[in-house]
Scaffold this active site. Sequence first.
Site: not given
Ligand code: SPD
Length: 283
Positions: A32, A87, A107, A139, A158
């Site tokens: 990405q 993050d 991740e 993945d 997440d």
């Molecule tokens: N459109 C934003 C969606 C974000 C969802 N995940 C955010 C990651 C934060 N740990």
Amino acid sequence: MSQSNEWIDENHLGVRYGLKGKIIHHEKSKFQDIIIVETERYGNALLLNNCWMAAEKLEKHYHECLVHPALCGAKEISNVLIIGGGDGGTARECLRYSKVERLDIVEIDSRVIELAQQFLPKIGGTAWNDPRLNVHIEDGVGWVKKAQELFYDIIIVDGSDPDGPAEGLFNKSFFDRCKHILKPGGIFATQSESPEAFKEIHIETIKIMREIFAYVDPLYGCVPMYPSGWWSWTFAAMDSPRYLTPKSERSSNIIDQCKIWSPRWQQGGFNAIPAFIERELAS
Ligand code: SPD
């Protein structure tokens, strides 16, 4: 994403969601487009594929709401799985519970973790050095396929929006596999987009989850930098809607350091289902 006069905007359905700041890093990873912005109001912020993900001074609005209904409600919380979460904010909130013995974070993009550690280190904080944390660059869909049945007490998704690497985290076969690797008394939690800006995905996600899990409920809150600012997280369980009732012996250790989440906030958030969503879910 668009940029003008020091404004960085996420563009979604003809609306701009912008922060004033400047781009301090931009790269294309294998998966990405990744941008780091130094913002005037919220500290350093992360965009993936031109969508806001997290900012140092706004991330609690999102991470606390995703984590604490699950961690305060599950029967046991020894083994936790996070899919995505590069993050580190979700891991940080989970590791505040001393009863968490093992936390696997899966991740797909190692660059998200590396750049978060470099530019947004406060979000993960001490989680990155916690011996209970195991980072797997893989993945998430593949991970849940091969994971042992009935292994995790908690599974938290997440991910980003479902039109990039996170696409596979919103479908029936993924949820079904998560159900199988969840222990009895366990809780599944996922970010479930905005009831306004991503209405169709939001409704579809809940409906599909209801085909798989016995109990499924969305929780509503506010993440001001995301499209519409209105956000949701959806929780699921098999034996009872145990995510609705925080165990006081757990919440009492957590609540003082929370900015948004509290048992009272949570009760309101589950009750704040908008009427149009409730109607569409019933149809
Ligand atoms: N459109 C934003 C969606 C974000 C969802 N995940 C955010 C990651 C934060 N740990």
